[in-house]
Design a protein around this motif. Structure first.
Motif, mmCIF file in Angstrom:
data_model
loop_
_atom_site.group_PDB
_atom_site.id
_atom_site.type_symbol
_atom_site.label_atom_id
_atom_site.label_comp_id
_atom_site.label_asym_id
_atom_site.label_seq_id
_atom_site.Cartn_x
_atom_site.Cartn_y
_atom_site.Cartn_z
ATOM 1 N N ALA A 31 25.483 103.813 -28.904
ATOM 2 C CA ALA A 31 24.322 103.594 -29.774
ATOM 3 C C ALA A 31 24.258 102.143 -30.250
ATOM 4 C CB ALA A 31 24.387 104.549 -30.966
ATOM 5 N N LEU A 32 25.405 101.609 -30.639
ATOM 6 C CA LEU A 32 25.442 100.231 -31.124
ATOM 7 C C LEU A 32 25.087 99.247 -30.011
ATOM 8 C CD1 LEU A 32 26.008 98.663 -33.691
ATOM 9 C CD2 LEU A 32 28.429 98.612 -33.092
ATOM 10 N N SER A 33 25.585 99.502 -28.811
ATOM 11 C CA SER A 33 25.293 98.596 -27.697
ATOM 12 C C SER A 33 23.808 98.612 -27.353
ATOM 13 C CB SER A 33 26.119 98.977 -26.465
ATOM 14 O OG SER A 33 25.604 100.116 -25.816
ATOM 15 N N ALA A 34 23.152 99.762 -27.500
ATOM 16 C CA ALA A 34 21.719 99.846 -27.190
ATOM 17 C C ALA A 34 20.919 98.917 -28.094
ATOM 18 C CB ALA A 34 21.239 101.289 -27.342
ATOM 19 N N ALA A 35 21.207 98.948 -29.394
ATOM 20 C CA ALA A 35 20.487 98.093 -30.327
ATOM 21 C C ALA A 35 20.785 96.611 -30.085
ATOM 22 C CB ALA A 35 20.840 98.475 -31.766
ATOM 23 N N ILE A 36 22.047 96.277 -29.874
ATOM 24 C CA ILE A 36 22.420 94.873 -29.649
ATOM 25 C C ILE A 36 21.773 94.341 -28.371
ATOM 26 C CG2 ILE A 36 24.352 93.325 -29.114
ATOM 27 C CD1 ILE A 36 26.103 95.027 -30.930
ATOM 28 N N ALA A 86 19.404 108.526 -35.360
ATOM 29 C CA ALA A 86 18.115 108.634 -36.051
ATOM 30 C C ALA A 86 17.366 107.303 -36.027
ATOM 31 C CB ALA A 86 18.345 109.089 -37.490
ATOM 32 N N LEU A 87 18.084 106.207 -36.253
ATOM 33 C CA LEU A 87 17.449 104.886 -36.239
ATOM 34 C C LEU A 87 16.947 104.518 -34.850
ATOM 35 C CD1 LEU A 87 19.916 102.949 -38.566
ATOM 36 C CD2 LEU A 87 17.578 103.628 -39.096
ATOM 37 N N LEU A 88 17.722 104.873 -33.822
ATOM 38 C CA LEU A 88 17.268 104.630 -32.453
ATOM 39 C C LEU A 88 15.980 105.380 -32.168
ATOM 40 C CD1 LEU A 88 20.433 104.704 -30.134
ATOM 41 C CD2 LEU A 88 18.827 102.807 -30.430
ATOM 42 N N SER A 89 15.892 106.630 -32.630
ATOM 43 C CA SER A 89 14.687 107.425 -32.397
ATOM 44 C C SER A 89 13.487 106.843 -33.132
ATOM 45 C CB SER A 89 14.914 108.875 -32.841
ATOM 46 O OG SER A 89 15.804 109.527 -31.968
ATOM 47 N N PHE A 90 13.697 106.385 -34.363
ATOM 48 C CA PHE A 90 12.591 105.776 -35.116
ATOM 49 C C PHE A 90 12.078 104.532 -34.387
ATOM 50 C CE2 PHE A 90 10.754 102.904 -38.214
ATOM 51 C CZ PHE A 90 9.948 103.737 -38.995
ATOM 52 N N ALA A 91 13.000 103.683 -33.961
ATOM 53 C CA ALA A 91 12.612 102.455 -33.266
ATOM 54 C C ALA A 91 11.930 102.773 -31.941
ATOM 55 C CB ALA A 91 13.835 101.572 -33.033
ATOM 56 N N HIS A 92 12.424 103.813 -31.226
ATOM 57 C CA HIS A 92 11.802 104.197 -29.966
ATOM 58 C C HIS A 92 10.374 104.682 -30.202
ATOM 59 C CE1 HIS A 92 10.823 107.021 -26.659
ATOM 60 N NE2 HIS A 92 11.440 106.119 -25.917
ATOM 61 N N LEU A 137 13.382 88.939 -22.050
ATOM 62 C CA LEU A 137 13.448 89.843 -20.903
ATOM 63 C C LEU A 137 12.826 91.191 -21.252
ATOM 64 C CD1 LEU A 137 17.110 89.232 -19.683
ATOM 65 C CD2 LEU A 137 15.017 88.486 -18.540
ATOM 66 N N PRO A 138 11.992 91.755 -20.349
ATOM 67 C CA PRO A 138 11.493 93.117 -20.560
ATOM 68 C C PRO A 138 12.584 94.110 -20.189
ATOM 69 C CG PRO A 138 10.654 92.248 -18.484
ATOM 70 C CD PRO A 138 11.474 91.147 -19.116
ATOM 71 N N VAL A 139 13.021 94.932 -21.139
ATOM 72 C CA VAL A 139 14.123 95.848 -20.863
ATOM 73 C C VAL A 139 13.694 97.284 -21.125
ATOM 74 C CG1 VAL A 139 15.945 94.186 -21.347
ATOM 75 C CG2 VAL A 139 15.037 95.582 -23.205
ATOM 76 N N SER A 140 14.486 98.195 -20.599
ATOM 77 C CA SER A 140 14.236 99.617 -20.761
ATOM 78 C C SER A 140 15.309 100.210 -21.668
ATOM 79 C CB SER A 140 14.265 100.320 -19.398
ATOM 80 O OG SER A 140 14.454 101.702 -19.553
ATOM 81 N N SER A 141 14.886 100.894 -22.733
ATOM 82 C CA SER A 141 15.858 101.539 -23.623
ATOM 83 C C SER A 141 16.636 102.609 -22.874
ATOM 84 C CB SER A 141 15.137 102.149 -24.832
ATOM 85 O OG SER A 141 14.176 103.105 -24.426
ATOM 86 N N SER A 199 19.795 94.917 -17.941
ATOM 87 C CA SER A 199 19.873 95.748 -19.150
ATOM 88 C C SER A 199 20.965 96.806 -19.087
ATOM 89 C CB SER A 199 18.508 96.373 -19.470
ATOM 90 O OG SER A 199 18.015 97.138 -18.401
ATOM 91 N N PRO A 200 21.127 97.582 -17.997
ATOM 92 C CA PRO A 200 22.224 98.556 -18.009
ATOM 93 C C PRO A 200 23.600 97.909 -17.959
ATOM 94 C CG PRO A 200 21.125 98.580 -15.875
ATOM 95 C CD PRO A 200 20.297 97.730 -16.792
ATOM 96 N N VAL A 201 23.731 96.793 -17.228
ATOM 97 C CA VAL A 201 25.028 96.114 -17.165
ATOM 98 C C VAL A 201 25.400 95.549 -18.528
ATOM 99 C CG1 VAL A 201 26.265 94.144 -16.191
ATOM 100 C CG2 VAL A 201 24.906 95.614 -14.701
ATOM 101 N N LEU A 202 24.438 94.894 -19.186
ATOM 102 C CA LEU A 202 24.701 94.324 -20.508
ATOM 103 C C LEU A 202 25.025 95.427 -21.513
ATOM 104 C CD1 LEU A 202 24.807 91.734 -22.159
ATOM 105 C CD2 LEU A 202 22.350 91.957 -22.585
ATOM 106 N N GLY A 203 24.259 96.525 -21.472
ATOM 107 C CA GLY A 203 24.545 97.649 -22.357
ATOM 108 C C GLY A 203 25.920 98.227 -22.115
ATOM 109 N N GLY A 204 26.300 98.355 -20.844
ATOM 110 C CA GLY A 204 27.619 98.889 -20.510
ATOM 111 C C GLY A 204 28.744 97.983 -20.955
ATOM 112 N N VAL A 205 28.575 96.678 -20.765
ATOM 113 C CA VAL A 205 29.624 95.712 -21.152
ATOM 114 C C VAL A 205 29.821 95.718 -22.666
ATOM 115 C CG1 VAL A 205 30.179 93.252 -21.270
ATOM 116 C CG2 VAL A 205 29.361 94.247 -19.123
ATOM 117 N N ILE A 206 28.720 95.722 -23.422
ATOM 118 C CA ILE A 206 28.832 95.701 -24.887
ATOM 119 C C ILE A 206 29.472 96.992 -25.395
ATOM 120 C CG2 ILE A 206 27.510 95.692 -27.040
ATOM 121 C CD1 ILE A 206 25.513 93.818 -25.643
#
Length: 491
Positions: free
Chosen positions: A390-395, A311-317, A405-409, A201-208
């Motif tokens: 922010a965009l990479s977190a959602a993707i 704001a959308l990330l917080s709502f989803a979280h 996969l179980p991932v951590s926001s 999850s952190p590698v994929l988030g970082g790459v995106i």
């Protein structure tokens, strides 16, 4: 800028004027005042549980669990929410006060309006329910998991490390389960998937995040006419953002309202993305009228989309993670009320209220420390870089859901910040080498000196990675010890 263009930035300017909230936050963030308010909230949660549950058998356990659930929620607010708001604050798109207001409202709304009404009592299926046959033992195991995971997140916040509260809960449940029923009770396949997510999850988030930043640099920042390039590409990026977040919310954040599968969510996201592009294109064109052809103008264009994404990330979280936080509390309430435990239980509304308000209090009282860490102390962020995070977190969450996969926001968001920072280092190094030969010898920077200049603080990188690696085993060990202590004292 035209009058119509000014309307696009009204919300952003209003949020940055919330000075009174920031002053109040600075006052309550003082150590003793903050601890006093947090303790008062925990006591109120216990009193509310007593009033709602009554004075029947097991009420003392429910009251104690409600206090611990409030403590856990406060720690989630102090640690986890920082990952959603940190980039926007670090990029100066939001003041700390504005971030606190938006996060508190969106987290609470997500939890209460769209939070899942059913939660797995055995977090992510890592413990076999049949292995813990006695209801009373099960209650003590959930109590130990709740307390240990909260203590670990509290410690991580104190040392300034953003950790996964979901993984803390997993470790807590695993440790208590092992202490109650031995190592055979653990589903090691599930644990292996969770361990894999520490890396994926952190590698994929970082790459995106790095890929989006590279795209913005190549197609907007380094163009001769930056404003013309922004008019072409910023609406596209806004459309992608809204499409991605619509899919994200449909997949992860609207379970209580309606259950939507991934293909349907992607269709919904594509439609909303197209509509958002059509709306934002003329607005961006109007906002950019009269802007100077420089990077400062680009930052203004990305400011409001960044605020919306936070704001959308917080709502989803709030919709997705609050239920996990109060899951052990809901399990204890169910087991006490019905004298048995189940693999899944309904979350009472008062339990969700404790989770939602606890997160808001934790964010207000103790959140600024981690917000500053994520937003400005790992690497320098501006609106374009923070937008990529922010965009990479959602993707990444959508991709992980598709892969099962179980991932951590937390891991994804912080991984995105690292990805942006390391990409900047690599890009800066390439630029330095490219221009070094053209400079006079006396103005050239030695290769060793260029390597020494880092844009990501290595001390924070090592602290955070170490905290990630030891979260599950540390929470598990602590939970096992707490379970043994509780059973020795009360059985």
């Amino acid at each position: 800028m035209s009058d119509k263009g000014k309307s696009w930035t009204t919300l952003d300017k209003d949020l940055n004027r919330i000075s009174n909230v920031e002053y109040a936050m600075q006052s309550v963030s003082r150590p003793m005042v903050g601890l006093g308010i947090a303790l008062a909230f925990m006591i109120i949660a216990g009193i509310a549980a007593a009033a709602i549950f009554g004075a029947g058998s097991g009420s003392a356990l429910v009251i104690a669990a409600a206090v611990l659930g409030a403590y856990m929620a406060i720690n989630i607010g102090a640690n986890d929410v920082a990952n959603n708001m940190g980039p926007a604050v670090g990029a100066k798109a939001l003041t700390m006060g504005g971030a606190i207001v938006i996060a508190a409202l969106c987290e609470s709304a997500g939890a209460l309006l769209a939070g899942g009404d059913v939660v797995s009592t055995i977090s992510k299926g890592i413990i076999d329910p049949n292995a813990v046959a006695d209801t009373r033992i099960f209650i003590w195991a959930m109590m130990a998991a709740l307390l240990s995971s909260a203590l670990w997140v509290n410690l991580a916040t104190w040392i300034g490390a953003p950790v996964s509260t979901s993984h803390s809960g997993v470790g807590g449940v695993m440790g208590a389960g092992i202490a109650a029923a031995g190592f055979g009770a653990v589903n090691w396949v599930s644990m292996g998937q969770i361990a894999a997510s520490w890396v994926i999850s952190p590698v994929l988030g970082g790459v995106i995040a790095a890929a989006f930043l590279a795209f913005i640099k190549a197609n907007i920042i380094y163009k001769e006419d930056k404003i013309a390039a922004a008019r072409q590409w910023v609406p596209v990026l806004v459309g992608i953002m809204m499409g991605v977040f619509s899919t994200y919310l449909a997949v992860k954040g609207l379970k209580k309202i309606v259950s939507i599968d991934l293909p349907t969510s992607l269709i919904i996201g594509a439609a909303i993305g197209a509509i958002s592009y059509a709306i934002s294109a003329p607005l961006i064109r109007r906002q950019s009228d009269g802007m100077e052809n420089r990077n400062k103008s680009l930052k203004a264009l990305f400011g409001l989309p960044l605020v919306i994404s936070a704001a959308l990330l917080s709502f989803a979280h709030g919709a997705n993670d609050v239920a996990n936080a109060v899951g052990p509390l809901a399990a204890i309430v169910h087991a006490t009320e019905f004298g048995e435990f189940a693999g899944k239980v309904t979350i009472p509304q008062w339990v969700m209220v404790i989770g939602a308000f606890g997160i808001s209090f934790g964010l207000l009282l103790f959140g600024p420390k981690l917000i500053k860490m994520v937003g400005s102390q790992i690497t320098k962020l501006n609106p374009m870089r923070a937008y990529c995070v922010a965009l990479s977190a959602a993707i990444t969450v959508i991709v992980a859901s598709w892969l099962g996969l179980p991932v951590s926001s937390t891991h994804i968001a912080v991984g995105g910040v690292f990805g942006v920072g390391f990409f900047r280092e690599w890009h800066h190094s390439r630029q330095q080498e490219k221009h070094a030969a053209a400079r006079p010898p006396e103005l050239r920077i030695a290769k060793e000196e260029r390597r020494r200049r880092k844009l990501v603080r290595r001390s924070h990188f090592m602290t955070i990675v170490a905290a990630w690696v030891i979260t599950v085993p540390a929470a598990a060990l602590l939970s096992g010890l707490v379970f043994v202590l509780l059973t020795a004292l009360f059985t």
